[in-house]
Design a protein around this motif. Structure first.
Motif, PDB file in Angstrom:
ATOM      1  N   VAL A 255      -8.616  -3.649  -8.879  1.00  0.00           N
ATOM      2  CA  VAL A 255      -7.440  -2.996  -8.304  1.00  0.00           C
ATOM      3  C   VAL A 255      -7.908  -1.872  -7.398  1.00  0.00           C
ATOM      4  CG1 VAL A 255      -5.413  -1.592  -8.809  1.00  0.00           C
ATOM      5  CG2 VAL A 255      -5.936  -3.597 -10.213  1.00  0.00           C
ATOM      6  N   GLU A 256      -7.420  -1.872  -6.121  1.00  0.00           N
ATOM      7  CA  GLU A 256      -7.788  -0.792  -5.206  1.00  0.00           C
ATOM      8  C   GLU A 256      -6.750   0.303  -5.233  1.00  0.00           C
ATOM      9  OE1 GLU A 256      -8.258  -2.825  -1.466  1.00  0.00           O
ATOM     10  OE2 GLU A 256     -10.428  -2.593  -1.600  1.00  0.00           O
ATOM     11  N   ALA A 257      -5.490  -0.106  -5.128  1.00  0.00           N
ATOM     12  CA  ALA A 257      -4.437   0.903  -5.106  1.00  0.00           C
ATOM     13  C   ALA A 257      -3.110   0.241  -5.412  1.00  0.00           C
ATOM     14  CB  ALA A 257      -4.378   1.545  -3.723  1.00  0.00           C
ATOM     15  N   ALA A 258      -2.163   1.065  -5.845  1.00  0.00           N
ATOM     16  CA  ALA A 258      -0.814   0.565  -6.034  1.00  0.00           C
ATOM     17  C   ALA A 258      -0.013   0.848  -4.783  1.00  0.00           C
ATOM     18  CB  ALA A 258      -0.171   1.244  -7.243  1.00  0.00           C
ATOM     19  N   THR A 259       0.652  -0.173  -4.225  1.00  0.00           N
ATOM     20  CA  THR A 259       1.480   0.039  -3.036  1.00  0.00           C
ATOM     21  C   THR A 259       2.913  -0.335  -3.390  1.00  0.00           C
ATOM     22  OG1 THR A 259       1.289  -2.217  -2.238  1.00  0.00           O
ATOM     23  CG2 THR A 259      -0.467  -0.700  -1.594  1.00  0.00           C
ATOM     24  N   ALA A 260       3.784  -0.221  -2.422  1.00  0.00           N
ATOM     25  CA  ALA A 260       5.193  -0.523  -2.675  1.00  0.00           C
ATOM     26  C   ALA A 260       5.385  -2.001  -2.976  1.00  0.00           C
ATOM     27  CB  ALA A 260       6.026  -0.127  -1.464  1.00  0.00           C
ATOM     28  N   GLU A 261       4.586  -2.870  -2.340  1.00  0.00           N
ATOM     29  CA  GLU A 261       4.763  -4.313  -2.552  1.00  0.00           C
ATOM     30  C   GLU A 261       4.019  -4.818  -3.772  1.00  0.00           C
ATOM     31  OE1 GLU A 261       3.289  -3.983   1.201  1.00  0.00           O
ATOM     32  OE2 GLU A 261       5.153  -2.833   1.077  1.00  0.00           O
ATOM     33  N   GLY A 262       3.127  -3.988  -4.333  1.00  0.00           N
ATOM     34  CA  GLY A 262       2.365  -4.429  -5.480  1.00  0.00           C
ATOM     35  C   GLY A 262       0.992  -3.791  -5.476  1.00  0.00           C
ATOM     36  N   TYR A 263       0.105  -4.367  -6.259  1.00  0.00           N
ATOM     37  CA  TYR A 263      -1.241  -3.807  -6.327  1.00  0.00           C
ATOM     38  C   TYR A 263      -2.121  -4.453  -5.268  1.00  0.00           C
ATOM     39  CZ  TYR A 263       0.214  -1.869 -10.770  1.00  0.00           C
ATOM     40  OH  TYR A 263       0.855  -1.159 -11.728  1.00  0.00           O
ATOM     41  N   ARG A 264      -2.877  -3.621  -4.565  1.00  0.00           N
ATOM     42  CA  ARG A 264      -3.836  -4.200  -3.647  1.00  0.00           C
ATOM     43  C   ARG A 264      -5.110  -4.471  -4.434  1.00  0.00           C
ATOM     44  NH1 ARG A 264      -4.078  -0.695   0.339  1.00  0.00           N
ATOM     45  NH2 ARG A 264      -6.280  -0.172   0.206  1.00  0.00           N
ATOM     46  N   VAL A 265      -5.515  -5.730  -4.403  1.00  0.00           N
ATOM     47  CA  VAL A 265      -6.663  -6.143  -5.212  1.00  0.00           C
ATOM     48  C   VAL A 265      -7.780  -6.626  -4.291  1.00  0.00           C
ATOM     49  CG1 VAL A 265      -7.468  -7.707  -7.014  1.00  0.00           C
ATOM     50  CG2 VAL A 265      -5.110  -6.896  -7.048  1.00  0.00           C
TER      51      VAL A 265
END
Ligand SMILES: Nc1ncnc2c1ncn2[C@@H]1O[C@H](COP(=O)(O)OP(=O)(O)OP(=O)(O)O)[C@@H](O)[C@H]1O
Ligand SMILES: [Mg+2]
Lengths: 367, 272
Positions: A255-265
């Motif tokens: 997991v890199e970061a949590a964004t509005a659309e979901g988790y950036r992996v």
């Protein structure tokens, strides 16, 4: 007495399993199972061999006394009732038809055992024979019937006593594939017609998907997930359910970061995808992304969210072409794309793998 | 069609030869004794010089063969009662034992079957001593009790075998359909194990009919049994009526076997 609707049938009764636990002496075969089956609902218990499906069904039928927990039909607990008083119909896996009796005698057995009059027995048998379309075979013995016919006799026998609940243990296991679909439709029809609350045990996911209103996926005596077939397929609650239902590709990532659309992996295949999830993941958490083969595509050019793969094998399976591909990091994936008529295998040796348009990948913590 | 090879032919020859030999050993004595029973001669000589029904007439003469008739009826009566009582006890025992899975059940099973292995001669002697200690005089009832012990295991064994083959799901289905245990027993268990019980009864009856060791110890002059009587005749006079008795017994057994096959064959067809 049970409430009767104007058709003369009992109105559907809900069945509640409340904290059922059972062990055969060793480990737990059924572990704290709570399940509310609504009146008239069809629930499938789905799970791998040995996960406790049959045990749970036999507890409901009263053949096994549970170590703990309650079974309630309507609002009445039935735990203290013997099997003969529970008014639950069962279709056994191998049908358990009485071999020395004719079809008619088999169907009439429950009524005869209750001391119902000859007249009622005859009427009910005629009615049941008509419902399962076996009028012409009334005087045959079970061994003179085909598998599908035997199953219909088993159904008729179970339904002749007008049960409140119908239990089915692997009802289609002994039937060949073509007959299966017919019988699935038949059982679904009868379940509706008789307003039955039904539980079916199976380890065939297609069967469960086709016939059940809701599926309870079991593992090691516990219910892992309870939901509609679509929920179970699209939003598996655990890695186990994900792996058990349908086929899927697992891609490792972080997991890199949590964004509005979901988790950036960040995937091990050196791309990054944004995956929505209801669970919480901290940045840096090792995860697995699961994608169904039909939710991936192959493209000719590189692009965002795409990674290169080498094609190993293409199998035309009906209307789909299944590609077996390998990513540079060694991850092996299956990609299913619609097959154009006449096309039997794929084009290039290398391609780029991407998510299809409406793909809905799932995210799981890496075990 | 496949051509039979040399080894096939040899194989068929050897099997055929062995089968022929087996049949010869089994059947030849029967043919000899039956042929002898139709002799005109005064002695048990084979081959008979000429054929007649002389000895059968003699055997069925109510006056001259009265002791034989008494012994025959004694034997039939003892075999009949012992078989019926033995069947009831054995079926009950087999039912109980299949229901319990404890090691004690295995132990009981072995002990119920033990009379099949125990030498009947020792049992006959033991029974005689036991009953005389209790002060019980020889009588037909005593013989029935004695036979019961040695023949009941036949019924027990065949009943146990058919019970273990009975699919337990059938009884679950029965209970599930609302039947009481007794109803299920009457309509499911009993009809399905009936051929087994019948086969056991047949074996038990036959083995009581020609039981010598137990009868030898437990009968006296008044309660003569057929096999003992035959042995007596054999020793003293070499009476040709013995051959006639043997003929009658063989015929009766054959008839009983045919009846049995009809019955159990029928039930088998009904239950298979
Ligand atoms: N009579 C029994 N005695 C002891 N253990 C049992 C008994 N029956 C089942 N078990 C154990 O309980 C567990 C659950 O068994 P169960 O028969 O309910 O599984 P299942 O889900 O129906 O499997 P399958 O799909 O193979 O039929 C298994 O681990 C099994 O070994
Ligand atoms: Mg099972």
């Amino acid at each position: 007495m049970l409430p009767r609707s104007e058709t003369g049938l009992a109105t559907a009764q809900p069945l509640t399993l409340d904290g059922i636990t059972h062990s055969y002496g060793g480990g737990l075969a059924v572990d704290n199972v709570t399940l509310e089956v609504k009146g008239g609902e069809f629930v499938a218990l789905l799970g791998p061999s040995g996960c406790g499906k049959t045990t749970l069904l036999r507890i409901v039928a009263g053949f096994i006394e549970q170590g703990n927990g309650k079974i309630i039909i309507g609002d009445r607990p039935i735990d203290t009732l013997p099997p003969s008083k529970r008014e639950i119909g069962i279709v056994f896996q191998n049908y358990a038809l009485f071999p020395h009796m004719t079809v008619t005698q088999n169907i009439a057995y429950g009524l005869a055992a209750r001391g119902e009059s000859r007249k009622l027995q005859e009427e009910r048998v005629a009615e049941m024979l008509a419902i399962v379309q076996l009028e012409t075979l009334a005087d045959r013995k079970p061994r003179q019937l085909s598998g599908g016919q035997q199953q219909r006799v088993a159904l008729a026998r179970a339904l002749a006593i007008r049960p409140r609940i119908l239990l089915l243990d692997e009802p289609f296991a002994a039937l060949d594939k073509n007959l299966r679909l017919d019988m699935q439709i038949e059982i679904k029809r009868l379940q509706r017609q008789f307003a039955l609350t039904a539980i079916m045990v199976t380890h065939d996911q297609d069967e469960a998907m086709a016939i059940a209103d809701r599926i309870a996926v079991m593992s090691q005596g516990r219910i892992e997930q309870l939901g509609t077939p679509v929920q179970i397929y699209d939003e598996p609650a655990s890695l186990f359910v994900n792996g058990f239902i349908g086929s899927s590709n697992l891609l490792a990532g972080t997991v890199e970061a949590a964004t509005a659309e979901g988790y950036r992996v960040a995937l091990s295949t050196s791309t990054s995808w944004t995956v929505p999830s209801r669970q919480n993941f901290a940045p840096g958490a090792p995860v697995l992304v699961s994608v169904r083969p039909e939710q991936m595509t192959l493209a000719d050019e590189a692009g965002e969210g795409r990674f290169p793969v080498s094609l190993k094998l293409s199998l035309p399976i009906g209307g789909e072409l299944i590609h077996d591909v390998t990513a540079p990091d060694g991850t092996s994936l299956k990609v299913a794309v619609p097959r154009r008529p006449g096309v039997a295998s794929s084009r290039a040796e290398t391609a780029f793998c991407a998510l299809a348009d409406h793909a809905r990948p799932s995210l799981f913590a890496k075990p | 069609m496949q051509r039979s090879t040399l080894s096939d032919v040899t194989y068929n020859w050897i099997v055929g030869l062995l089968a022929g030999l087996g049949i010869l050993i089994l059947v030849a004595p029967v043919i000899i004794v039956i042929a002898t029973s139709f002799t005109t001669s005064q002695t048990l000589r084979f081959p008979p010089p000429d054929l007649s029904l002389r000895w059968y007439r003699e055997l069925f003469d109510p006056v001259r063969s009265a002791p034989i008739h008494t012994a025959a009826w004694n034997s039939v009566w003892v075999a009949f009662v012992a078989t019926v009582v033995g069947a009831v006890l054995s079926v009950l025992a087999a039912l109980a034992i299949t229901r319990v899975s404890r090691p004690s059940a295995r132990l009981l099973e072995a002990s119920f079957l033990s009379p099949l292995i125990l030498p009947s001669l020792s049992y006959g002697l033991a029974a005689l001593m036991f009953f005389s200690v209790l002060g019980i005089r020889p009588s037909l009832n005593l013989l029935i009790a004695g036979h019961l012990v040695v023949i009941a295991p036949f019924v027990f064994r065949t009943t146990l075998a058919s019970l273990t083959q009975l699919d337990p799901a059938l009884l679950e289905a029965s209970a599930n359909l609302g039947a009481s245990r007794f109803y299920g027993f009457r309509r499911i268990t009993l009809p399905l194990i009936a051929p087994g019980i019948a086969a056991g009864c047949f074996l038990a009856f036959i083995s009581s009919m020609d039981n010598v060791p137990v009868s030898l110890f437990l009968s006296n002059a008044r309660t003569g049994m057929l096999p003992i009587r035959m042995w007596g005749m054999m020793e003293s006079t070499l009476d040709v009526r013995i051959a006639a008795i043997a003929g009658v017994l063989i015929l009766a057994t054959l008839l009983l076997m045919i009846v049995m096959d009809r019955l159990t064959g029928l039930t088998k067809r009904m239950s298979a």
